[in-house]
Design a protein around this motif. Structure first.
Motif, PDB file in Angstrom:
ATOM      1  N   ALA A  30       0.828  -1.217   0.000  1.00 53.25           N
ATOM      2  CA  ALA A  30       0.000   0.000   0.000  1.00 53.25           C
ATOM      3  C   ALA A  30       0.857   1.260   0.000  1.00 53.25           C
ATOM      4  N   GLY A  31       2.121   1.145   0.417  1.00 51.06           N
ATOM      5  CA  GLY A  31       3.019   2.295   0.416  1.00 51.06           C
ATOM      6  C   GLY A  31       3.497   2.659   1.810  1.00 51.06           C
ATOM      7  N   VAL A  32       4.047   3.860   1.925  1.00 49.12           N
ATOM      8  CA  VAL A  32       4.572   4.336   3.208  1.00 49.12           C
ATOM      9  C   VAL A  32       3.988   5.695   3.542  1.00 49.12           C
ATOM     10  N   LEU A  33       4.007   6.004   4.825  1.00 51.31           N
ATOM     11  CA  LEU A  33       3.635   7.322   5.322  1.00 51.31           C
ATOM     12  C   LEU A  33       4.782   7.762   6.222  1.00 51.31           C
ATOM     13  N   VAL A  34       5.400   8.881   5.903  1.00 52.47           N
ATOM     14  CA  VAL A  34       6.564   9.346   6.647  1.00 52.47           C
ATOM     15  C   VAL A  34       6.226  10.654   7.346  1.00 52.47           C
ATOM     16  N   MET A  35       6.498  10.684   8.647  1.00 50.43           N
ATOM     17  CA  MET A  35       6.367  11.909   9.435  1.00 50.43           C
ATOM     18  C   MET A  35       7.770  12.401   9.737  1.00 50.43           C
ATOM     19  N   ALA A  36       8.099  13.593   9.222  1.00 46.77           N
ATOM     20  CA  ALA A  36       9.421  14.182   9.430  1.00 46.77           C
ATOM     21  C   ALA A  36       9.349  15.659   9.059  1.00 46.77           C
ATOM     22  N   ASP A  37      10.238  16.440   9.624  1.00 47.92           N
ATOM     23  CA  ASP A  37      10.316  17.867   9.290  1.00 47.92           C
ATOM     24  C   ASP A  37       8.967  18.576   9.479  1.00 47.92           C
ATOM     25  N   ASN A  38       8.250  18.209  10.536  1.00 45.03           N
ATOM     26  CA  ASN A  38       6.960  18.815  10.897  1.00 45.03           C
ATOM     27  C   ASN A  38       5.871  18.650   9.848  1.00 45.03           C
ATOM     28  N   THR A  39       5.940  17.577   9.073  1.00 46.20           N
ATOM     29  CA  THR A  39       4.899  17.318   8.095  1.00 46.20           C
ATOM     30  C   THR A  39       4.769  15.807   7.878  1.00 46.20           C
ATOM     31  N   ALA A  40       3.854  15.428   7.010  1.00 50.47           N
ATOM     32  CA  ALA A  40       3.657  14.011   6.670  1.00 50.47           C
ATOM     33  C   ALA A  40       3.599  13.892   5.159  1.00 50.47           C
ATOM     34  N   THR A  41       4.187  12.819   4.646  1.00 47.97           N
ATOM     35  CA  THR A  41       4.241  12.606   3.207  1.00 47.97           C
ATOM     36  C   THR A  41       4.192  11.109   2.910  1.00 47.97           C
ATOM     37  N   THR A  42       3.940  10.786   1.651  1.00 52.62           N
ATOM     38  CA  THR A  42       3.954   9.384   1.238  1.00 52.62           C
ATOM     39  C   THR A  42       5.228   9.074   0.451  1.00 52.62           C
ATOM     40  N   LYS A  43       6.196   9.991   0.504  1.00 52.72           N
ATOM     41  CA  LYS A  43       7.489   9.759  -0.158  1.00 52.72           C
ATOM     42  C   LYS A  43       8.413   9.034   0.804  1.00 52.72           C
ATOM     43  N   ASP A  44       8.957   7.923   0.355  1.00 53.08           N
ATOM     44  CA  ASP A  44       9.811   7.094   1.203  1.00 53.08           C
ATOM     45  C   ASP A  44      11.157   7.763   1.463  1.00 53.08           C
ATOM     46  N   ARG A  45      11.689   7.542   2.656  1.00 52.11           N
ATOM     47  CA  ARG A  45      13.020   8.015   3.026  1.00 52.11           C
ATOM     48  C   ARG A  45      13.470   7.277   4.276  1.00 52.11           C
ATOM     49  N   GLU A  46      14.731   7.410   4.625  1.00 53.76           N
ATOM     50  CA  GLU A  46      15.242   6.823   5.862  1.00 53.76           C
ATOM     51  C   GLU A  46      14.657   7.594   7.042  1.00 53.76           C
ATOM     52  N   THR A  47      14.326   6.870   8.121  1.00 52.62           N
ATOM     53  CA  THR A  47      13.757   7.510   9.310  1.00 52.62           C
ATOM     54  C   THR A  47      14.401   6.940  10.570  1.00 52.62           C
ATOM     55  N   ASP A  48      14.174   7.634  11.693  1.00 52.83           N
ATOM     56  CA  ASP A  48      14.694   7.185  12.985  1.00 52.83           C
ATOM     57  C   ASP A  48      13.999   5.910  13.459  1.00 52.83           C
ATOM     58  N   CYS A  49      12.755   5.755  13.045  1.00 53.00           N
ATOM     59  CA  CYS A  49      11.952   4.617  13.491  1.00 53.00           C
ATOM     60  C   CYS A  49      11.014   4.195  12.365  1.00 53.00           C
ATOM     61  N   THR A  50      10.830   2.889  12.219  1.00 58.70           N
ATOM     62  CA  THR A  50       9.894   2.360  11.226  1.00 58.70           C
ATOM     63  C   THR A  50       8.901   1.446  11.914  1.00 58.70           C
ATOM     64  N   ILE A  51       7.630   1.657  11.580  1.00 58.32           N
ATOM     65  CA  ILE A  51       6.557   0.789  12.085  1.00 58.32           C
ATOM     66  C   ILE A  51       5.966   0.071  10.881  1.00 58.32           C
ATOM     67  N   ARG A  52       6.042  -1.259  10.882  1.00 58.91           N
ATOM     68  CA  ARG A  52       5.428  -2.046   9.818  1.00 58.91           C
ATOM     69  C   ARG A  52       4.022  -2.422  10.288  1.00 58.91           C
ATOM     70  N   ILE A  53       3.031  -2.019   9.489  1.00 57.61           N
ATOM     71  CA  ILE A  53       1.637  -2.178   9.881  1.00 57.61           C
ATOM     72  C   ILE A  53       0.778  -2.175   8.618  1.00 57.61           C
ATOM     73  N   SER A  54      -0.344  -2.869   8.632  1.00 50.20           N
ATOM     74  CA  SER A  54      -1.231  -2.829   7.472  1.00 50.20           C
ATOM     75  C   SER A  54      -1.928  -1.465   7.428  1.00 50.20           C
ATOM     76  N   GLU A  55      -2.377  -1.082   6.246  1.00 48.76           N
ATOM     77  CA  GLU A  55      -3.072   0.202   6.097  1.00 48.76           C
ATOM     78  C   GLU A  55      -4.314   0.247   6.989  1.00 48.76           C
ATOM     79  N   GLU A  56      -5.048  -0.859   7.039  1.00 49.74           N
ATOM     80  CA  GLU A  56      -6.256  -0.937   7.870  1.00 49.74           C
ATOM     81  C   GLU A  56      -5.920  -0.744   9.356  1.00 49.74           C
ATOM     82  N   ASN A  57      -4.865  -1.421   9.820  1.00 50.00           N
ATOM     83  CA  ASN A  57      -4.474  -1.278  11.225  1.00 50.00           C
ATOM     84  C   ASN A  57      -3.902   0.106  11.509  1.00 50.00           C
ATOM     85  N   LEU A  58      -3.261   0.742  10.525  1.00 50.51           N
ATOM     86  CA  LEU A  58      -2.772   2.101  10.703  1.00 50.51           C
ATOM     87  C   LEU A  58      -3.933   3.052  10.963  1.00 50.51           C
ATOM     88  N   VAL A  59      -4.982   2.927  10.183  1.00 48.26           N
ATOM     89  CA  VAL A  59      -6.166   3.766  10.376  1.00 48.26           C
ATOM     90  C   VAL A  59      -6.734   3.547  11.783  1.00 48.26           C
TER      91      VAL A  59
END
Length: 94
Positions: A30-59
């Motif tokens: 389904a893709g990624v959701l990244v929170m960084a630099d005081n915003t949120a985006t669906t563009k992938d990048r390296e992060t301090d922490c990664t949570i692997r979760i289904s889109e349904e469970n994320l909601v």
């Protein structure tokens, strides 16, 4: 709900707030959701922490219907990296 819609909601929730660190929700195909630099985006990048979760469970997690500790214990959520970042950012948008 598409990840871009979720990102837009998070951007609204973050308005006027500041945070340090970065967090990625990896929803597999389904893709990624990244929170960084005081915003949120669906563009992938390296992060301090990664949570692997289904889109349904994320909601469910973001709406407060899924307890993060229970989700980890039952394998619905897998965390790698710095867990303190995850806790701080999820509380910020919750």
């Amino acid at each position: 709900m598409a990840l871009e819609d979720i990102a837009a909601g998070i951007r609204s929730a973050l308005e006027g707030k500041t945070f340090t660190g970065s967090l990625k929700f990896d929803c597999g195909d389904a893709g990624v959701l990244v929170m960084a630099d005081n915003t949120a985006t669906t563009k992938d990048r390296e992060t301090d922490c990664t949570i692997r979760i289904s889109e349904e469970n994320l909601v469910s997690l973001l709406k407060g219907r899924l307890n993060p500790m229970l989700a980890m214990a039952t394998g619905k959520l897998k965390l790698s990296g710095n867990p303190a970042v995850a806790m701080a950012l999820v509380k910020l948008i919750g």
